[in-house]
Design an enzyme around this catalytic site. Structure first.
Site, PDB file in Angstrom:
ATOM      1  N   ALA A 140       0.825  -1.210   0.000  1.00  0.00           N
ATOM      2  CA  ALA A 140       0.000   0.000   0.000  1.00  0.00           C
ATOM      3  C   ALA A 140       0.861   1.262   0.000  1.00  0.00           C
ATOM      4  CB  ALA A 140      -0.925  -0.006   1.215  1.00  0.00           C
ATOM      5  N   GLU A 141       1.938   1.255   0.809  1.00  0.00           N
ATOM      6  CA  GLU A 141       2.813   2.431   0.849  1.00  0.00           C
ATOM      7  C   GLU A 141       3.543   2.616  -0.477  1.00  0.00           C
ATOM      8  OE1 GLU A 141       6.537   4.245   3.481  1.00  0.00           O
ATOM      9  OE2 GLU A 141       5.307   2.619   4.285  1.00  0.00           O
ATOM     10  N   GLU A 189      27.196 -21.994 -12.468  1.00  0.00           N
ATOM     11  CA  GLU A 189      25.972 -21.228 -12.230  1.00  0.00           C
ATOM     12  C   GLU A 189      24.767 -22.043 -12.671  1.00  0.00           C
ATOM     13  OE1 GLU A 189      26.575 -16.952 -13.709  1.00  0.00           O
ATOM     14  OE2 GLU A 189      28.187 -18.090 -14.661  1.00  0.00           O
ATOM     15  N   LYS A 232      21.549 -22.811 -14.704  1.00  0.00           N
ATOM     16  CA  LYS A 232      21.111 -22.418 -16.050  1.00  0.00           C
ATOM     17  C   LYS A 232      19.610 -22.138 -15.999  1.00  0.00           C
ATOM     18  CE  LYS A 232      21.349 -23.817 -20.903  1.00  0.00           C
ATOM     19  NZ  LYS A 232      19.906 -23.726 -21.196  1.00  0.00           N
ATOM     20  N   GLU A 261      18.925 -13.635 -18.071  1.00  0.00           N
ATOM     21  CA  GLU A 261      17.788 -14.486 -18.423  1.00  0.00           C
ATOM     22  C   GLU A 261      16.539 -13.958 -17.735  1.00  0.00           C
ATOM     23  OE1 GLU A 261      17.200 -18.282 -20.620  1.00  0.00           O
ATOM     24  OE2 GLU A 261      18.934 -16.973 -20.339  1.00  0.00           O
ATOM     25  N   LYS A 264      31.954 -22.304 -16.534  1.00  0.00           N
ATOM     26  CA  LYS A 264      32.832 -21.396 -17.275  1.00  0.00           C
ATOM     27  C   LYS A 264      34.220 -21.373 -16.645  1.00  0.00           C
ATOM     28  CE  LYS A 264      28.954 -18.274 -18.225  1.00  0.00           C
ATOM     29  NZ  LYS A 264      28.356 -16.946 -17.918  1.00  0.00           N
ATOM     30  N   CYS A 266     -26.265 -25.571 -11.768  1.00  0.00           N
ATOM     31  CA  CYS A 266     -25.482 -26.784 -12.038  1.00  0.00           C
ATOM     32  C   CYS A 266     -24.925 -27.331 -10.727  1.00  0.00           C
ATOM     33  CB  CYS A 266     -24.350 -26.475 -13.006  1.00  0.00           C
ATOM     34  SG  CYS A 266     -23.192 -27.849 -13.238  1.00  0.00           S
TER      35      CYS A 266
END
Length: 669
Positions: free
Chosen positions: A35-36, A114, A116, A171, A287, A428
């Protein structure tokens, strides 16, 4: 307000909102309530509209989405966005290590590993610290300009902490919880669903209308620095640290490894941990960490020699589809579900998988008796990927969706722009039953002991047909049901009676008004405070509330413009069901004696009824402290859905854990 004062206030608000965005979307440690945040954003939007000469392309206000585009312009990358070579097993990783060592004459090499991320690769261009352009990878040489859509992703800084010129790559992805919520909304609206979070992210990023992308709750991890002026970077790990200092969101789960054995151990570790993440990963990127060694190894035409992507085995299995069952949801959508020979997928036994709608069955030519490939979309929802046509014997049966509702025999319709078939009969029985199950659920009236099985029994015994009927149930009626004794019947009657005291937002959510979720119900309850005030509200008054759009406003007005609904509300009043908001507003929490005073609390996972930022603000207003990690000094962990590794840390340090329901009980004392 003078122009000088307006300009100063605009700058203050931009700095403030940028800080809030960084804390929430990068550090995962919000400091203010929703809210703030919204109040400050609305003030900024208003001031910028009144003073257009002070408008800036890096203002946080652009994140709400800008002008609809006609096309995406083409962008040529300054340096190619190369793909990576793949490894599929331990042998492939050892071959990669051997090639690297041969290429650098067996010099000691350190790798960086890392996760992926399974999303959409993009490049981000900054000039003197300002975000000026973003593009898709495309074919690696030419991509598409998606700047306006990327500006809606709050994890992407519009202005860096330094006035540096660079290109970062990363990504964009959709969290699993957002993927599930988006598909639920699309199914309820009779729209095509996304097959997986990656498709959802890509489809959202490539919307010509940025406002659609802004609503999709996308995020992004930056994983590389392609070009940077006036700074020497010696290693990839150093570049990631630098990107984090600039304000980018980098993945915290990276690790440097001194040997290929350590790399293999990292791969095996995350193959196990993968299901517990709130985003999809499809492998590990390895890497060479040293930039000089990277340059020495060079690249091929397609990929760098100093990096490789280990691809996890596909979470797909083959089983036989034995039947197709239809279910009618509380909004009337008829959904086909595949019945399967039981099979283990991603750690759980799967017996059923959603087929979503008739179009998907036709598109994939799914027949009863087929052998099919099954996987979990987003590692969560079982789905049929495709049919193995080579296994067909000719005895498989084509499936045709019925023309009439399986529950009430009313004719099914396909509403305009919807792919789903829908029963529009308000009487229904299946819709009524599903609506009752929703009404008593945890985030609605939360009636303990009244789940799907008992609701079905009560419904079949003709004891209940409306929400109000629940409040006329007697112990004698319950004793007629299977598995009910004196004690259980007494307890359920008491639980139903206690639910009358619930705050308004629970009742609103329980009513099942189309497009109104738990968060919107709370927003309406806080704003109007009584059911009578909400019933009288106009569409314009509803749309004036932050985060309430036209579709939701129309739905609420239409719902209450119904004599049956008004009669239901009158019955609630006669039974003594509370229809006022009882929750405390943040301003009311000061100086209240509270359990949270002096406590250190960690929030983790998705909280359904209130956002984590709002929960944090309320805990702090009650004298507590909210931190982002679990340690020996933590007093309490509040765990929502998909809580992840912090639960394990809580167990390790013997820290008390509450679910959201227990947290809300304490908060509203």
């Amino acid at each position: 307000m003078s122009k000088e004062i307006a300009k100063k206030r605009i700058e203050e608000l931009r700095d403030l909102l940028n800080t809030f965005n960084y804390q929430y979307h990068v550090l995962d440690n919000p400091s203010v309530s929703d809210a703030e945040y919204d109040r400050n954003m609305q003030e900024l939007i208003k001031l910028e509209a009144e003073n257009p000469e002070f408008m800036s392309e890096d203002s946080p206000s652009v994140r709400v989405g800008g002008t609809v585009l006609d096309i995406f312009e083409k962008v040529t990358h300054k340096s190619p966005m190369l793909s990576l070579g793949n490894a599929f097993n331990e042998g492939d990783l050892r071959d990669f290590d051997r090639r690297v060592r041969q290429g650098i004459d067996d010099v000691n090499v350190r790798y960086i590993c890392e996760l992926k991320i399974d999303g959409l690769a993009v490049s981000l261009h900054y000039e003197k610290g300002r975000f000026i352009q973003g593009a898709t990878r495309g074919d690696g040489v030419t991509g598409e300009d998606i700047t306006q859509n990327l500006k809606t992703i709050k994890a992407i800084p519009l202005r860096l902490n330094e006035e540096v010129t660079l290109e970062a790559r990363g990504e964009a992805y959709m969290p699993k919880r957002s993927f599930v919520k988006l598909n639920e909304e699309k199914e309820q609206n009779g729209e095509d669903v996304f097959a997986n979070p990656r498709n959802a992210a890509a489809g959202s990023i490539r919307q010509l209308d940025p406002k659609i992308a802004a609503k999709r709750n996308l995020s992004m991890f930056v994983y590389g620095l392609a070009n940077v002026e006036e700074k020497t970077i010696l290693s990839h790990s150093e570049s990631l640290d630098f990107l984090g200092e600039l304000g980018f969101k980098t993945n915290p789960n990276r690790r440097t490894c001194e040997t290929i054995e350590e790399v293999i151990a990292y791969v095996e570790e995350w193959q196990e941990k993968r299901p517990h993440l709130d985003y999809e990963i499809d492998g590990i990127v390895i890497k060479v960490d040293d930039v000089a060694l990277q340059e020495s190894l060079g690249t091929t035409a397609k990929s760098p020699r100093w990096a490789i992507a280990y691809k996890f085995p596909a979470e797909e299995v083959v089983t036989r589809l034995t039947g197709i069952e239809l279910s009618v949801g509380r909004t009337g959508v008829v959904t086909p579900t595949a019945e399967l020979e039981p099979v283990r997928v991603a750690g759980t036994i799967v017996r059923r998988a959603s087929l979503h709608n008739e179009d998907l069955i036709r598109e994939k030519d799914i027949r009863i008796g087929d052998y099919v490939v099954v996987k979990k979309a987003g590692d969560i929802i079982p789905e049929v990927v495709n049919v193995i046509f080579d296994k067909r014997t000719g005895e498989e049966e084509e499936y045709h969706m019925p023309t009439h509702c399986p529950a009430c025999e009313s004719e099914l319709v396909r509403l305009e722009e919807e792919v789903a078939l829908r029963c529009i009969n308000p009487t229904c029985p299946a819709q009524i039953r599903e609506g009752l199950i929703h009404f008593v659920s945890r985030n609605a009236m939360n009636i303990d002991g009244l789940g799907e099985r008992v609701i079905t029994q009560l419904f079949e015994a003709d004891y209940i047909r409306t929400f109000a009927d629940l409040y006329s149930l007697t112990k004698e009626q319950l004793l007629q049901l299977e598995r009910f004794g004196e004690k259980s019947a007494t307890n359920l009657v008491k639980a139903i009676e206690n639910s009358k005291e619930n705050s308004l937002e629970r009742l609103l959510f329980g009513l099942g008004i189309r497009h109104v979720g738990a968060k919107a119900a709370r927003t309406f309850a806080e704003h109007f405070e009584t059911m009578d005030a909400l019933v009288k509200a106009t569409e314009e008054e509803l749309k004036a509330i932050n985060e309430i759009g036209e579709k939701m406003a129309q739905s609420v007005v239409t719902y209450f413009d119904n004599e049956d609904v008004l009669e239901l509300l009158q019955q609630f009043k006669e039974y003594g069901v509370n229809m006022t908001y009882k929750g405390m507003k943040i301003a009311d929490l000061q100086n209240v004696e509270s359990y949270f005073a002096g406590k250190t609390v960690v929030l983790t996972g998705k909280l359904e009824v209130m956002g984590r930022s709002e929960a944090k603000k309320k805990i702090e207003a009650l004298g507590g402290k909210v931190t982002g990690s679990v340690s020996k000094s933590t007093d309490l962990v509040v765990a929502g859905e998909a809580a992840g590794s912090k639960l394990a840390q809580a167990e390790k340090h013997n820290v008390e854990v509450w679910n959201e329901e227990r947290f809300l009980q304490e908060l509203n004392k």
